[in-house]
Design an enzyme around this catalytic site. Structure first.
Site, PDB file in Angstrom:
ATOM      1  N   ASN A   8     -91.342  12.462 -22.996  1.00  8.67           N
ATOM      2  CA  ASN A   8     -91.597  11.198 -22.319  1.00  8.67           C
ATOM      3  C   ASN A   8     -90.251  10.479 -22.240  1.00  8.67           C
ATOM      4  O   ASN A   8     -89.826   9.839 -23.200  1.00  8.67           O
ATOM      5  CB  ASN A   8     -92.628  10.406 -23.137  1.00  8.67           C
ATOM      6  CG  ASN A   8     -92.917   9.053 -22.555  1.00  8.67           C
ATOM      7  OD1 ASN A   8     -92.300   8.634 -21.576  1.00  8.67           O
ATOM      8  ND2 ASN A   8     -93.850   8.352 -23.172  1.00  8.67           N
ATOM      9  N   ARG A  92     -94.145  13.438 -19.126  1.00  8.45           N
ATOM     10  CA  ARG A  92     -94.875  12.281 -18.620  1.00  8.45           C
ATOM     11  C   ARG A  92     -94.134  11.803 -17.370  1.00  8.45           C
ATOM     12  O   ARG A  92     -92.939  11.496 -17.427  1.00  8.45           O
ATOM     13  CB  ARG A  92     -94.886  11.167 -19.666  1.00  8.45           C
ATOM     14  CG  ARG A  92     -95.546   9.910 -19.141  1.00  8.45           C
ATOM     15  CD  ARG A  92     -95.380   8.775 -20.132  1.00  8.45           C
ATOM     16  NE  ARG A  92     -96.007   7.556 -19.642  1.00  8.45           N
ATOM     17  CZ  ARG A  92     -95.685   6.343 -20.074  1.00  8.45           C
ATOM     18  NH1 ARG A  92     -94.735   6.187 -20.991  1.00  8.45           N
ATOM     19  NH2 ARG A  92     -96.298   5.286 -19.596  1.00  8.45           N
ATOM     20  N   HIS A 180    -100.522   4.060 -17.466  1.00  6.28           N
ATOM     21  CA  HIS A 180    -100.909   4.381 -18.851  1.00  6.28           C
ATOM     22  C   HIS A 180    -102.083   5.366 -18.897  1.00  6.28           C
ATOM     23  O   HIS A 180    -102.858   5.403 -19.857  1.00  6.28           O
ATOM     24  CB  HIS A 180    -101.295   3.109 -19.645  1.00  6.28           C
ATOM     25  CG  HIS A 180    -100.110   2.263 -20.024  1.00  6.28           C
ATOM     26  ND1 HIS A 180    -100.129   0.881 -19.981  1.00  6.28           N
ATOM     27  CD2 HIS A 180     -98.871   2.609 -20.441  1.00  6.28           C
ATOM     28  CE1 HIS A 180     -98.960   0.412 -20.357  1.00  6.28           C
ATOM     29  NE2 HIS A 180     -98.183   1.435 -20.646  1.00  6.28           N
ATOM     30  N   GLU A 378    -100.058  10.298 -26.255  1.00  5.42           N
ATOM     31  CA  GLU A 378     -99.791  10.792 -24.900  1.00  5.42           C
ATOM     32  C   GLU A 378     -99.177  12.182 -24.930  1.00  5.42           C
ATOM     33  O   GLU A 378     -99.445  13.012 -24.066  1.00  5.42           O
ATOM     34  CB  GLU A 378     -98.860   9.805 -24.171  1.00  5.42           C
ATOM     35  CG  GLU A 378     -99.555   8.490 -23.850  1.00  5.42           C
ATOM     36  CD  GLU A 378     -98.618   7.304 -23.832  1.00  5.42           C
ATOM     37  OE1 GLU A 378     -97.939   7.064 -24.858  1.00  5.42           O
ATOM     38  OE2 GLU A 378     -98.544   6.606 -22.800  1.00  5.42           O
TER      39      GLU A 378
END
Ligand code: ADP
Length: 402
Positions: A8, A92, A180, A378
């Site tokens: 990420n 991500r 998100h 995540e």
């Protein structure tokens, strides 16, 4: 022995996680964060038991690039993973636009398409894509998978995607997307494991970190959310305004002579908790500060979060559950209690002791709204997508068989 890496990559930080892949099951191996990229980069990694296994500083040098840091990170990952070979990297990617509703294997065409979305997420998308490019240069044969933060909201009801502008703008992509999504996907999945009845109900998930948003989920699907066209909308955040009277922007440009770039910096980097307090964008620092402005920033954060949570209830037709997640949501009983206090009219009753302890369930048995604390993950969602996309029976080019 195989391993998957989740990444990420943001403007000043890179979060990462390494997973072992054994018989279609993922096991977390290690993870952490490189912070303060652009000033004085430092890395901390922990193992599955939460023990620190690596701390590293680089010299204070604003010129140390993401690419350089990623190369160092992968050098370390190779030693950490021993005889396990990294077989894919999941990223991500903040914006997938209207086209990408599910994770995709990165190729030139996808990279090109995602680059056109940079103006819709100027603070995140360039850094997400820069990491993809840096790793393609480093390991050209390694499959990279793009996992989109917008994807969870892809099937929002049509009305929830519409901005009150002339229709032609919507057709051009000026519409609400929501963000998100990887975090909300994790929450929806955890809810199904913890309490299927509750997961099937009307739930607001509150992702309260440096970036912050709310998602109204009905039966685990996103039906409304506070972030819209960009990740600037909705709640007040660490440095972002959240929803703002659009007339303010016209005023700043017309009467204060601010350039577009100056307004962008103001809205994304100088506002929110930082701007209102003049002290910090970090909630912990604000709690510790005696400055009245720090208190006012916290008051405004709570008020905005509660107002916007209430504004989502009509999209759900009621409220059965509230879930707190991310840095503030998972760790800050004071903020949770204050937001819940503003929502007491829904029949929500907080258990103060459970809240203080950051328990998984923090409402009383008699509460009409069950309030939960669920740590987000995540990186695990990304790794899961990578595995699903590339497993031997359903994917291209058979790396798993190699
Ligand atoms: P990001 O959006 O960068 O992933 P995080 O989810 O890590 O952000 O959240 C960062 C925020 O969480 C900061 O405002 C930080 O102060 C806050 N936070 C982290 N731990 C605590 C804590 N124990 N109490 C209050 N706030 C906390």
């Amino acid at each position: 022995m195989k391993a998957i890496v989740s990444l990420n990559a943001g403007s000043s930080s890179i979060k990462f996680a390494l997973y072992r892949l054994v018989d279609d099951a993922l096991t977390f191996d290690a993870g952490g964060k490189i912070e303060e990229i652009g000033s004085r980069p430092r890395l901390k990694a922990r193992n599955a038991d939460g023990e620190i296994i690596l701390e590293r500083d680089w010299p204070a040098d604003s010129a140390i690039s993401h690419a350089h840091l990623l190369e160092d990170l992968f050098g370390w990952a190779a030693t950490q993973l021993g005889d396990r070979q990294i077989v894919a990297i999941g990223h991500r990617i903040v914006h997938g636009g209207v086209r990408f509703a599910a994770p995709r294997i990165v190729d030139d065409a996808l990279l090109g398409a995602l680059e056109t979305l940079i103006p819709l997420a100027p603070l995140h998308q360039p850094h997400n894509l820069a990491a993809v490019r840096a790793l393609r240069a480093l390991a050209p044969d390694l499959p990279q998978i793009a996992c989109f933060d917008t994807a969870f909201h892809h099937d929002l009801p049509a009305l929830a995607t519409r901005l009150p502008l002339p229709r032609s703008f919507h057709e051009e992509g000026v519409r609400r997307y929501g963000f998100h999504g990887l975090s909300y996907e994790h929450i929806a999945r955890r809810l199904r494991d913890i309490d299927p009845l509750y997961a099937g109900g009307r739930v607001i998930a509150a992702h309260l970190g440096n970036g912050a948003s709310l998602c109204a989920m009905n039966g685990g699907a996103s039906v409304d959310t506070t972030m819209g066209f960009t990740a600037l909308d909705g709640l007040m955040m660490g440095t972002r305004t959240g929803a703002l009277d659009p007339g303010v922007i016209l005023y700043l440009q017309t009467h204060q002579g601010m350039s577009v770039a100056e307004v962008e910096t103001l809205l994304y980097k100088q506002s929110g908790l930082l701007g209102v307090s003049g002290v910090s964008s970090d909630m912990r620092t604000l709690h510790a500060s005696a400055a009245p402005e720090a208190g006012e920033a916290i008051d405004l954060f709570v008020r905005q979060a509660a107002r916007q949570a209430a504004s989502l209830i009509p999209s759900l037709g009621g409220l059965d559950g509230l879930v707190f997640t991310a840095g503030i949501g998972e760790n800050d009983p004071v903020i949770r209690a204050r937001i819940c206090d503003c929502l007491a009219w829904t029949g929500l009753m907080l258990d103060p002791d459970a809240n203080r302890r950051n328990d998984p369930l923090i409402s009383t048995p008699g509460s009409k709204v069950a309030v939960r604390v669920i740590p987000t993950d995540e990186e695990a969602v990304i790794a899961g997508h990578v595995m699903t996309l590339l497993k031997p029976d359903g994917r291209p080019d058979g790396w798993i068989a190699s």
